[in-house]
Design an enzyme around this catalytic site. Structure first.
Site, PDB file in Angstrom:
ATOM      1  N   GLU A   1      51.915  36.203  48.310  1.00 28.44           N
ATOM      2  CA  GLU A   1      50.975  36.916  47.787  1.00 28.44           C
ATOM      3  C   GLU A   1      49.906  38.021  48.260  1.00 28.44           C
ATOM      4  O   GLU A   1      48.628  37.234  48.495  1.00 28.44           O
ATOM      5  CB  GLU A   1      50.385  37.157  46.140  1.00 28.44           C
ATOM      6  CG  GLU A   1      50.393  38.131  44.916  1.00 28.44           C
ATOM      7  CD  GLU A   1      49.300  37.812  44.376  1.00 28.44           C
ATOM      8  OE1 GLU A   1      48.098  38.153  43.759  1.00 28.44           O
ATOM      9  OE2 GLU A   1      50.404  37.154  43.254  1.00 28.44           O
TER      10      GLU A   1
ATOM     11  N   HIS B   1      51.182  28.828  37.549  1.00 25.77           N
ATOM     12  CA  HIS B   1      52.757  28.642  37.455  1.00 25.77           C
ATOM     13  C   HIS B   1      53.336  26.961  36.740  1.00 25.77           C
ATOM     14  O   HIS B   1      54.194  26.244  37.509  1.00 25.77           O
ATOM     15  CB  HIS B   1      52.968  28.798  38.598  1.00 25.77           C
ATOM     16  CG  HIS B   1      53.554  30.793  38.702  1.00 25.77           C
ATOM     17  ND1 HIS B   1      53.448  30.722  40.250  1.00 25.77           N
ATOM     18  CD2 HIS B   1      52.779  31.590  38.327  1.00 25.77           C
ATOM     19  CE1 HIS B   1      53.239  31.898  40.807  1.00 25.77           C
ATOM     20  NE2 HIS B   1      52.105  32.690  39.209  1.00 25.77           N
TER      21      HIS B   1
ATOM     22  N   ASN C   1      57.191  34.033  42.108  1.00 32.34           N
ATOM     23  CA  ASN C   1      56.355  34.172  40.325  1.00 32.34           C
ATOM     24  C   ASN C   1      57.872  33.847  39.727  1.00 32.34           C
ATOM     25  O   ASN C   1      58.568  34.378  39.437  1.00 32.34           O
ATOM     26  CB  ASN C   1      56.374  35.378  40.282  1.00 32.34           C
ATOM     27  CG  ASN C   1      55.044  35.758  41.299  1.00 32.34           C
ATOM     28  OD1 ASN C   1      55.012  35.663  42.640  1.00 32.34           O
ATOM     29  ND2 ASN C   1      53.072  34.760  41.239  1.00 32.34           N
TER      30      ASN C   1
END
Length: 547
Positions: free
Chosen positions: A403, A488, A526
């Protein structure tokens, strides 16, 4: 099929105008969803705490993605649902008139029961940036699990409160490695589209993106990625992109353009409070008890389950202990919360028939962060939208998706910042520590090395092409990699191992897992869209066959 093509294909019919946000940003990747007067009617509020002695048809532990899906679909099926949430309701403004604190000014609202902040970026320009804060049941839990710091959301809405909203559907060709026992045709034909619709996923207007000052950093990231031969992809998000354009025009209170992400977003983000939980509340059949923590679940003599719950105050103290009975219990406290609770219940004899897979298969989704120092001719902008909107895809060749994240400091830094998701194969397990009466995780810091190597497959090449270097002032003194954390957490009660193929816990009828602990450690992107879609799949079957 490219990442962008697959993502756009899977979110058609939702909104084609929105984009990559992730769990990252100036200090990481966890954005909370904020709501103030502008959206007060959408905020879910508690309908009163559960009473000791109550008997409920369904009790859901946690109000994150999986729990919210379960509550909504059960309520729509006519079932009364009681949700138990350890964190606060986040429906009351503070003294500044806003519900959530700003990223650059953490205060009592910012951290879960800490007296000092624990920001993902510990240093900036050579100076430490953490500060003392009052002890409070704040929004962001920085939980030290021994070998890794795990960031989690605390409050009604769970992780949706503290992520960047990057709503990514994995490439279909990667799905078999994510959830091998799940039918990909069903997921991509039915449940991913249903999740994207329910979450309000959309993408940024590409034309607006090209001229927006607040995305100069992303355009620099795109240029540099493409110059090194890497594809830059726009990715869907759950931010209200029309609102962001109004922020840029100066016609509404600023949210993403005020740098709000790490400790909440007061206006533009569509957290679960505005989507699944709002719909659940509208049924009149869902009650939420915030500042309540489940400590035990065990079979009740007359059927169902006896659930013991501590009611908390805002400094973490127990003000009451309640015992209720539930016909069915859904564990939705997140990968860490659910795993720790189940490991404890098995080890202490409350649920001794849980199988040996409980606590296994935990991973960090391969998270690793880094920054790069650009040349003076590549400024990234003093104004940076806190919602990321693009990524660099080297998953097939190098095992990394990165990202392009913001660093919303309010000053020009000439820095590019990234959160990478990598194909790190290492998995940890939770275990009961009888000596400390707690649950341990056996993650080792050295297990991050594969993630670093995979991220380097992108950034070493960009640095060589651009003649640039890594930043060494963000994670400590002369430290390049943010390899100490994850946004995560996944696994710990893996689907089709600790549970059956729909989340029913092995050994106990009426107990279910419906959160990220079902997913064995990695989603390639994600994870919250996958968590939501899997919950949609599982609860549909559970309602059809068990109720």
């Amino acid at each position: 099929m490219s990442d962008t093509t697959q993502q756009n294909k899977d979110s058609r019919g939702v909104s084609r105008r929105r984009f990559i946000a992730g769990t990252s940003s100036i200090l990481g990747a966890m954005t909370l969803a904020g709501h103030t007067a502008a959206a007060a009617e959408q905020v879910v509020t508690a309908a009163g705490p559960i009473a000791s002695g109550a008997h409920v048809p369904v009790l859901v532990i946690g109000t994150g993605y999986g729990g919210s899906v379960a509550a909504l679909r059960l309520a729509q099926a006519g079932v009364d649902v009681q949700m138990i949430e350890m964190g606060m309701a986040w429906d009351t403004p503070g003294s500044d008139g806003k519900i959530f604190a700003n990223t650059t000014s953490p205060d009592y609202r910012s951290y879960w029961l800490r007296t000092r902040t624990k920001q993902p970026l510990s240093n900036f320009l050579g100076f430490p940036i953490d500060k003392d804060v009052p002890l409070y049941t704040g929004i962001l839990d920085a939980e030290d699990m021994g070998g890794i710091l795990v960031y989690q959301g605390r409050g009604v809405g769970g992780g949706s409160l503290v992520n960047g909203g990057m709503a990514v559907t994995p490439k279909r060709e990667n799905f078999g490695a994510i959830l091998p026992s799940v039918d990909a045709d069903e997921m991509y034909g039915t449940y991913y589209p249903r999740a994207n619709a329910g979450l309000g996923v959309g993408t940024v207007d590409p034309t607006w993106f090209e001229s927006a000052d607040c995305y100069q950093y992303a355009r620099v990231g795109r240029k540099q990625a493409q110059r090194s031969g890497f594809p830059f992809v726009f990715v869907p998000d759950v931010y209200d992109w029309d609102y962001m354009e109004q922020e840029a025009a100066g016609t509404v209170p600023k949210s993403a353009l005020a740098g709000e992400i790490l400790y909440g977003n007061n206006y533009g983000k569509k957290s679960l409070q505005k989507t699944y939980l709002a719909q659940a509340a509208a049924t009149g059949k869902v009650t939420i008890s915030p500042l309540h923590k489940v400590t035990s679940v065990s079979p009740a003599a007359a059927g169902g389950y006896t659930v013991v719950i501590d009611q908390l105050n805002t400094t973490g103290g127990t003000t009451a202990t309640k015992t209720v009975t539930a016909d069915r219990v859904f564990f939705a406290a997140g990968s860490v919360g659910t795993s720790k609770l189940l490991v404890k219940l098995k080890a202490t004899g409350a649920l001794p028939s849980l199988n040996s897979e409980i606590g296994q298969g935990w991973g960090d989704n391969g998270n690793v962060m880094c920054g790069r120092a650009n040349h003076l001719w590549d400024p990234t902008g003093a104004l940076q939208a806190s919602i990321p909107c693009g990524g660099i895809d080297n998953w097939t060749a190098g095992g990394a998706f990165a990202e392009v994240a913001p660093l919303p400091t309010g000053i020009e830094t000439y820095a590019s910042f990234y959160l990478s998701i990598t194909k790190n194969p290492n998995r940890a397990q939770f275990s009961w520590n009888a000596a400390t009466n707690s649950v341990d995780l056996n993650w080792q810091t050295a297990w991050k090395q594969p993630a670093i190597d995979m991220a380097k497959s992108i950034f070493d090449k960009i640095n060589a092409k651009e003649g640039t270097i890594y930043r060494t002032d963000l994670f400590g003194t002369y430290k390049i990699w943010g390899d100490h954390l994850t946004y995560h957490p996944l696994g710990g009660a893996v689907l089709n191992k600790a549970t059956d193929n729909y989340g029913r816990l092995q050994g106990y009828s009426g107990l279910y897992v419906i959160d990220g602990s079902l997913i064995p450690g990695n989603t390639s992107v994600n994870p919250f869209v996958t968590i939501t879609a899997l919950a949609e799949r599982n609860i549909e079957t559970i309602i059809a066959t068990d109720l």
